[in-house]
Scaffold this active site. Structure first.
Site, mmCIF file in Angstrom:
data_model
loop_
_atom_site.group_PDB
_atom_site.id
_atom_site.type_symbol
_atom_site.label_atom_id
_atom_site.label_comp_id
_atom_site.label_asym_id
_atom_site.label_seq_id
_atom_site.Cartn_x
_atom_site.Cartn_y
_atom_site.Cartn_z
ATOM 1 N N ASP A 136 0.790 -1.375 0.060
ATOM 2 C CA ASP A 136 -0.084 0.003 -0.037
ATOM 3 C C ASP A 136 0.615 1.244 -0.104
ATOM 4 O OD1 ASP A 136 -2.718 -0.894 -0.111
ATOM 5 O OD2 ASP A 136 -2.724 -1.249 1.974
HETATM 6 C C1 GLC Z 1 -1.173 -3.824 5.632
HETATM 7 C C2 GLC Z 1 -2.405 -3.798 4.924
HETATM 8 C C3 GLC Z 1 -2.608 -4.917 3.634
HETATM 9 C C4 GLC Z 1 -1.335 -4.504 2.974
HETATM 10 C C5 GLC Z 1 0.066 -4.260 3.622
HETATM 11 C C6 GLC Z 1 1.423 -3.901 2.913
HETATM 12 O O1 GLC Z 1 -1.166 -4.949 6.466
HETATM 13 O O2 GLC Z 1 -3.510 -4.377 5.854
HETATM 14 O O3 GLC Z 1 -3.509 -4.670 3.033
HETATM 15 O O4 GLC Z 1 -0.919 -5.477 1.938
HETATM 16 O O5 GLC Z 1 -0.057 -3.494 4.884
HETATM 17 O O6 GLC Z 1 1.175 -2.528 2.521
#
Ligand code: GLC
Length: 809
Positions: A477
């Site tokens: 993200d």
């Molecule tokens: C958090 C989010 C997940 C994402 C991860 C890496 O755990 O909940 O959806 O893939 O971060 O960014």
């Protein structure tokens, strides 16, 4: 310092001091009601949505440092006026004895104060939207005692954000009534985000707290119970020994009840507290009555324990490594149950939200799939229900309104493909592909059509040269600026797409759709060739390109030179072949390893880069910026196992919460479940764990251990047994349900190899042929014994591939 340890059967984590490095939480939940409980009774409760159906109050900053408020039982000696808390919190009086135990679905706090033994068992019954506190006071002082006791909680009511940010305004809508040992609290304004029409609705629930003892006095007005210029540590009502029967319409409200008891030496007083939220008062009365007697509460607690005995027992392993057994059999499995139900919605660190993450839930279901395939199936259907006709999906949704944003994340549409394939492999239920599921924007299609649309959608979103576009981000993200203008590319999503194309082709073929299988295989071949032609950086794969054409995750970069996922997913997807596959995993070992596991990438970004995004804004070594992010560690373990390397187990061991938990002053987080990440080498808190419980790590580690290290994994054709274990193990056992039969699998490792199956017997019969270790599905409700011997000429023997990190055991 040691703060706690596991009970001999591993089912409880026993905490011996309230002064742990941080509040150590448990989730008591039946999938609808959830009570987050710290070891001293702190935390909050909600039904269905942490953000919008919050019962009780807790402020994230306060939760981590002071761990207040919570669910409290104060005791006051009527003769001496001395006051303490059975929980220890919030009075923090000196105690003679204190202990807390977290078990599956319950938490017990026991203390001895001034000769009075107190015990509170918090649990959430299997079927009702309530929590029960079973309280017991026993006089161990050898003299008669006159005691007052007070049970306390603080209401939030409805929208947590509203209560938190606009407390005084939110209070104006709160209503409280008292009747026969019960306080009922309502909220006339339900401040639910993004509900388009009718913003002024009352909260459709009524919160209640009922006690099973004769009420001497009560308070619903916080100001009267606590008093002004006081705190929960010295509330006025407890100090004076009496509440003032306050109501609290339009005010800050709590639910405090006062009882009295005279206890002869060894005399005992037990009672219950029932807290819940239901649509109508009659239902509250019914549920309060159901659990009013301690006997009824005990009986329900026994039912809960039996439910967990059954649940845990459906997959059971016995290996020479006690940590591995404890993790897979109990705590990792338990964490999977929590993430399956709540994804990332609620924790001690975040918890104002009311969203279910699309990619998160698609992965979390993998952690219950081998145990309860039917629940997983329903979750897969839920995922597909949030897909649009064009194949794209929501990024998340709010379970209350069923609304959520459609973003441009490039990975979202692929996750339910992975989940569907995993489900069909588990169950063999190809008929599932014909089940009809609605699209989110109208119309409906079979699961097979949904899956095809996902792949077509993702195949259609590629750069001019054919790599997958990053869009708003991918699994990571934090890479949220990379492709915002529609040009940046994601190597991880390209690899993910490859992986899903290859897997889907197998499914299509099993279904008899040869044309579609071939089409996917061709797409796979083309894209994987492209990745190899374009994205190889010399020693590893780079991670992507930005809208501005810059490559990242490359040796050309100053920060973020190598990303783990671009390597491990190259192996998972089969894109990295031959020598390259080994080289990219070697690069992970050589450049990303730390004593606490491999990092997500290194070095951490020390300067904000607005072409990459928020990932560079997290301070170095936290969250996704150069940490040991445990979720990718699980993929690294699987990738290592696929390449038949002995590092798989060692990596697991190094990143296990049990290993970290041996250093609680450094690690700080709960030592019985995975944390989301461990601070990286660029952080001053290197080695500290954060955001325990709610992480995709749970499901993937569970599967890494079961499917890949022990190697017992479902395939379309049956149950594969193909372990990759430490060579010093002389064997192990797995008992597992699979397609309507139970498999008792014993593996012997007489030659002390890492991998390689020499012989397989099923129910005494030797199996021959190249697929000898693919055990058929018997589906006969019987127990089948599988005996596997590792070794032989083709076996993989240990060569010593230890990384830079040394196991921090
Ligand atoms: C958090 C989010 C997940 C994402 C991860 C890496 O755990 O909940 O959806 O893939 O971060 O960014």
């Amino acid at each position: 310092m040691k703060y706690g340890t596991f009970s001999p059967d591993g089912r409880e984590f026993v905490i011996s001091t309230p002064l742990t490095p941080r509040p150590w939480a448990n989730y008591l939940t039946n999938g609808r009601y959830c009570a987050l409980v710290s070891h001293t009774g702190g935390g909050y409760s909600f039904v269905d949505s942490s953000g919008y159906n919050r019962l009780t109050r807790a402020h994230p900053a306060g939760m981590v440092l002071e761990d207040r408020p919570g669910r409290y039982v104060y005791v006051r000696d009527e003769d001496s006026g001395r006051v303490w808390g059975v929980n220890w919190q919030p009075v923090q009086a000196p105690y003679e004895e204190w202990e807390a135990r977290h078990g599956q679905g319950y938490t017990v706090i026991r203390s001895l104060n001034d000769g009075i033994a107190g015990e509170i068992t918090f649990f959430v019954p299997l079927d009702d939207p309530v929590e029960v506190w079973l309280v017991r006071l026993v006089n161990r002082s050898g003299r008669p005692r006159r005691l007052s006791f007070f049970t306390y909680l603080e209401w939030a009511l409805g929208s947590y954000g509203f209560d938190l940010l606009e407390t005084s305004f939110a209070n104006l809508f709160k209503t409280v009534t008292y009747q026969d040992g019960m306080i009922l609290a309502g909220m006339r304004l339900w401040n639910v985000g993004h509900r388009p029409a009718k913003p002024h609705l009352p909260w459709p629930l009524l919160a209640f707290k009922a006690v099973g003892f004769p009420v001497v006095s009560f308070d619903a007005l916080r100001e009267r119970f606590v008093g002004v210029y006081r705190s929960l540590a010295n509330p006025a009502a407890v100090e004076t020994g009496r509440c003032s029967n306050s109501l609290a319409d339009g005010q800050d409200c709590v639910a405090a009840f006062h009882g009295r008891v005279e206890l002869p030496p060894e005399g005992e007083h037990a009672f219950t507290v029932v807290v819940g939220a239901v649509p109508v008062r009659d239902e509250a009365v019914r549920l309060a009555g159901k659990y009013r007697s301690p006997g009824a509460a005990e009986a329900e607690l026994a039912r809960l324990r039996a439910w967990w005995d059954d649940y845990l027992g459906r997959v059971w392993v016995d290996t020479p490594d006690p940590d591995f057994n404890l993790s897979v059999n109990i705590w990792n499995k338990y964490q999977c149950w929590v993430t399956f139900n709540w994804a990332r919605m609620a924790s001690y660190y975040i918890g104002g939200g009311s969203i279910v993450g699309f990619r998160d839930s698609s992965q979390d279901l993998l952690g219950v799939l081998p145990i309860e395939p039917e629940w997983a199936r329903r979750k897969v259907v839920t995922m597909w229900r949030h897909q649009f006709r064009d194949g794209g999906t929501l990024h998340n949704w709010d379970p209350i309104t069923d609304l959520g944003p459609r973003t441009g994340h490039s990975d979202d549409a692929l996750w339910p493909v992975l989940a569907t394939i995993a489900y069909v492999r588990e169950t063999g239920d190809l008929g599932f592909l014909d089940e009809v599921v609605p699209y989110y924007d109208g119309g409906e299609g079979t699961v097979y059509e949904h899956l095809q649309r996902s792949l077509a959608f993702t195949l259609g979103r590629r750069s001019e040269r054919g790599l997958t576009l990053m869009g708003e981000a991918d699994w990571n993200d934090g890479l949220d600026q990379v492709g915002i203008e529609g040009r940046g590319e994601s190597v991880m999503t390209s690899e993910f797409l490859c992986w899903m194309l290859r897997e889907a082709a197998e499914l299509c073929r099993a279904r008899g759709d040869e044309a579609q299988a071939r089409a996917y295989e061709e797409a796979y071949a083309e894209l994987s060739e492209l990745i190899n032609a374009l994205c190889w950086d010399g020693e590893w794969y780079w991670r992507g390109t930005t809208d501005h054409g810059e490559v990242f995750g490359s040796r050309r970069n100053r920060y973020g030179r190598i990303y783990i996922n671009a390597q491990t997913w190259a192996v998972l997807s089969g894109v990295a072949r031959g020598e390259r596959a080994y080289r990219c995993l070697d690069a992970v070992r050589d450049h990303l390893d730390t004593p606490y596991g491999p990092c997500i990438f290194l070095p951490a970004y020390r300067e904000v880069d607005d072409h990459l995004g928020i990932i560079t804004m997290f301070t170095p070594g936290v969250k996704e910026n150069g940490t040991i992010f445990n979720h990718p560690v699980s993929w690294c373990i699987i990738a290592e196992a696929i390449l038949r390397r002995e590092r798989a187990f060692e990596l697991w061991k190094r990143s296990s919460f049990l290993t970290h938990g041996r250093h609680p002053d450094r690690y700080k987080a709960e030592p019985y479940v995975y944390s989301e990440y461990v601070h990286g080498p660029d952080s001053p808190f290197f080695g500290q764990g954060e955001f325990a419980w709610i992480t995709g790590t749970a499901a993937w580690m569970f599967r890494a251990c079961l499917d890949w290290i022990l190697g017992v994994r479902p395939e379309l054709g049956g149950l594969r047994v193909d372990p990759v274990i430490p060579s010093d193990w002389s064997g192990f056992r797995v008992r597992r349900r699979f397609r309507g039969a139970t498999y008792d699998i014993g593996v012997a490792n007489p030659e002390h190899v890492v991998a390689g199956v020499r012989e397989v017997r099923v129910d005494g019969q030797v199996r021959v042929g190249p697929d000898a270790n693919l055990i058929p599905a018997f589906a006969d409700g019987r127990l089948h014994r599988v005996e596997v011997v590792l070794g032989g000429p083709g076996a993989v023997r240990p060569v010593g591939l230890a990384g830079k990190g040394t196991a921090a055991t």
